[in-house]
Design an enzyme around this catalytic site. Structure first.
Site, PDB file in Angstrom:
ATOM      1  N   HIS A  14      -6.131  -7.380  -0.616  1.00 39.33           N
ATOM      2  CA  HIS A  14      -6.293  -5.940  -0.834  1.00 39.33           C
ATOM      3  C   HIS A  14      -5.473  -5.482  -2.036  1.00 39.33           C
ATOM      4  CE1 HIS A  14      -6.940  -6.679   3.530  1.00 39.33           C
ATOM      5  NE2 HIS A  14      -7.950  -5.835   3.337  1.00 39.33           N
ATOM      6  N   ASP A  60      -4.490 -13.175   3.146  1.00 39.18           N
ATOM      7  CA  ASP A  60      -5.781 -12.747   3.702  1.00 39.18           C
ATOM      8  C   ASP A  60      -6.933 -13.093   2.750  1.00 39.18           C
ATOM      9  OD1 ASP A  60      -4.862  -9.186   3.446  1.00 39.18           O
ATOM     10  OD2 ASP A  60      -4.554 -10.857   2.069  1.00 39.18           O
ATOM     11  N   ASP A  63      -2.454 -10.646  -2.585  1.00 37.28           N
ATOM     12  CA  ASP A  63      -3.053 -10.223  -1.318  1.00 37.28           C
ATOM     13  C   ASP A  63      -4.520  -9.868  -1.557  1.00 37.28           C
ATOM     14  OD1 ASP A  63      -2.076  -9.001   1.567  1.00 37.28           O
ATOM     15  OD2 ASP A  63      -3.787  -7.912   0.732  1.00 37.28           O
ATOM     16  N   HIS A  79       0.818  -1.217   0.000  1.00 35.43           N
ATOM     17  CA  HIS A  79       0.000   0.000   0.000  1.00 35.43           C
ATOM     18  C   HIS A  79       0.851   1.266   0.000  1.00 35.43           C
ATOM     19  CE1 HIS A  79      -3.681  -2.219   0.488  1.00 35.43           C
ATOM     20  NE2 HIS A  79      -3.250  -2.789   1.582  1.00 35.43           N
TER      21      HIS A  79
HETATM   22  N1  LIG Z   1     -12.259  -2.963   9.244  1.00 40.60           N
HETATM   23  C1  LIG Z   1     -10.922  -3.440   8.868  1.00 40.60           C
HETATM   24  C2  LIG Z   1     -10.054  -2.256   8.477  1.00 40.60           C
HETATM   25  C3  LIG Z   1      -8.775  -2.726   7.855  1.00 40.60           C
HETATM   26  N2  LIG Z   1      -8.176  -1.642   7.116  1.00 40.60           N
HETATM   27  C4  LIG Z   1      -6.820  -1.793   6.691  1.00 40.60           C
HETATM   28  C5  LIG Z   1      -6.558  -3.038   5.887  1.00 40.60           C
HETATM   29  C6  LIG Z   1      -5.074  -3.091   5.554  1.00 40.60           C
HETATM   30  C7  LIG Z   1      -4.690  -4.336   4.784  1.00 40.60           C
HETATM   31  C8  LIG Z   1      -3.174  -4.456   4.691  1.00 40.60           C
HETATM   32  C9  LIG Z   1      -2.713  -5.560   3.721  1.00 40.60           C
HETATM   33  O1  LIG Z   1      -3.220  -6.826   4.129  1.00 40.60           O
HETATM   34  O2  LIG Z   1      -3.149  -5.293   2.404  1.00 40.60           O
HETATM   35  C10 LIG Z   1      -1.181  -5.616   3.724  1.00 40.60           C
HETATM   36  F1  LIG Z   1      -0.772  -6.565   2.859  1.00 40.60           F
HETATM   37  F2  LIG Z   1      -0.670  -4.463   3.342  1.00 40.60           F
HETATM   38  F3  LIG Z   1      -0.746  -5.919   4.938  1.00 40.60           F
HETATM   39 ZN   LIG Z   2      -4.230  -7.519   2.556  1.00 40.95          ZN
END
Ligand SMILES: NCCCNCCCCCC(O)(O)C(F)(F)F
Ligand SMILES: [Zn+2]
Length: 344
Positions: free
Chosen positions: A198, A285, A196, A160
């Site tokens: 995300h 994830d 991933d 990110h």
């Molecule tokens: N209600 C849940 C809110 C979560 N908000 C942030 C999610 C971040 C994901 C991070 C990721 O898993 O993409 C990384 F690989 F960068 F670690």
């Molecule tokens: Zn993630």
């Protein structure tokens, strides 16, 4: 397969992140990397080595020097105001506001970040720096031909983070730093496959106008999933980079049949691109029991797609990203790597 791992990751141990209007314990916790390391040992995946130190130069080939200087000094500036709690941003320069860097640490954090869930602590800089060196060490082992495949057990994650932006638990973009290091070392083309859950908004932004790095990402549809504001299917690259960015946004509830179809298309595009090196931004994830994600992969699916990556027959660097079903994270991550090894 050799693993690169630094104990310094444990210096990133945030107390809380903003979830549903409350400050709750961070999902991105040290135990994640400890359990992955333990599983690597348990299955005998291969040697575990500490990172070499390449200094700040390769980091600044991707990240703006002022951003790097900010990250390196943010905790001290925060602590100098007398606050001992985690440093979390709470205001950002959005529409109608100007992008002029303020002096106050609270303003600087908002200037350089995009979410309130990524705490800066006393150990954050050292942990993020070690994580980048971990990816760089993996890249060097691949570049010299010493290794054909390496697992960079990076923590904190990186995909990110953009040139001058942190968020989503990420500070330095480990995969992007490794890719740039490989290009600087003579690679003509590098592909980054981001599995991933995300979208890797930072990695996309860093290489968006470049044809020498092909970025492909399978992720939760931004219409319903973090990071929300990038990762749409029509983002295909810009200028010379047109056609070298491929997003596969997928809906909540996606299971391996549909995920695997997108993945197969991505693998074919990687094969057609014929990169010198393949980097995999490995977040697990996508697992069905992940507490913050909505795909439905089973543990054996990770071995299946690891084998498919091996069949590309490319020098491959796996760079650890996310995954929050902590008790299962070691099994899921190492399943990818053993699936890969068994199909090599
Ligand atoms: N209600 C849940 C809110 C979560 N908000 C942030 C999610 C971040 C994901 C991070 C990721 O898993 O993409 C990384 F690989 F960068 F670690
Ligand atoms: Zn993630």
């Amino acid at each position: 397969m050799l693993t690169v791992y630094s104990e310094d990751h444990a210096l990133q141990d945030g107390k809380a992140e903003l979830i549903d209007g409350q400050l709750l314990p961070c999902f991105e916790m040290p135990r994640r990397a400890f359990l992955i390391r333990d599983r690597v040992r348990e299955v005998g995946l291969g040697e575990i080595v500490p990172p070499e130190d390449f200094g700040r130069a390769p980091i600044e080939r991707v990240h703006d020097p002022d951003f790097v200087a900010f990250l390196a000094g943010a905790w001290d500036e925060w602590a100098a105001t007398g606050r001992t709690c985690d440093a979390l941003p709470w205001t950002w320069p959005m529409r109608t506001l100007r992008q002029i860097r303020p002096r106050r640490i609270d303003g600087l954090m908002g200037y350089y970040s995009f979410d309130a869930g990524t705490p800066i602590t006393a150990g954050t800089w050292r942990a993020a720096y070690a994580s980048a060196q971990t990816a760089l060490t993996g890249a060097r082992l691949i570049a010299t031909g010493e290794q054909r495949a390496v697992f960079a057990l990076c923590r904190p994650p990186g995909h990110h983070a953009a040139a001058d932006l942190y968020g989503g638990y990420c500070f330095l973009n480990n995969a992007a730093i490794a890719a740039q290091f490989l290009i600087d070392g003579g690679a003509e083309r590098v592909a980054i496959l981001d599995v991933d859950y995300h979208h890797g908004n930072g990695t996309q932004a860093i290489f968006y106008d470049r044809p020498d790095v092909l970025f492909l990402s399978l992720h939760g549809d931004p219409a319903q999933e973090f990071p929300y504001y990038l990762g749409w299917g029509d983002e295909r690259g810009a200028g010379a980079g047109e056609g070298f960015n491929v997003n596969y946004p997928l809906p909540w509830g996606t299971g391996f049949p549909a995920w695997g179809e997108a993945f197969e298309d991505a693998c074919r595009k990687v094969a057609a691109y014929a990169p010198d090196v393949l980097l995999v931004s490995l977040g697990v994830d996508t697992y069905k029991d992940d507490p913050i994600s909505k795909f439905r992969l089973e543990s054996e699916d990770f071995a299946t797609y690891g084998a498919r990556i091996a069949r590309l027959g490319l020098p491959t660097l796996f760079v650890m990203e996310g995954g929050y079903a902590v008790e299962q994270i070691g099994i899921n991550v190492v399943n990818v790597l053993t699936g890969f090894e068994e199909a090599r």
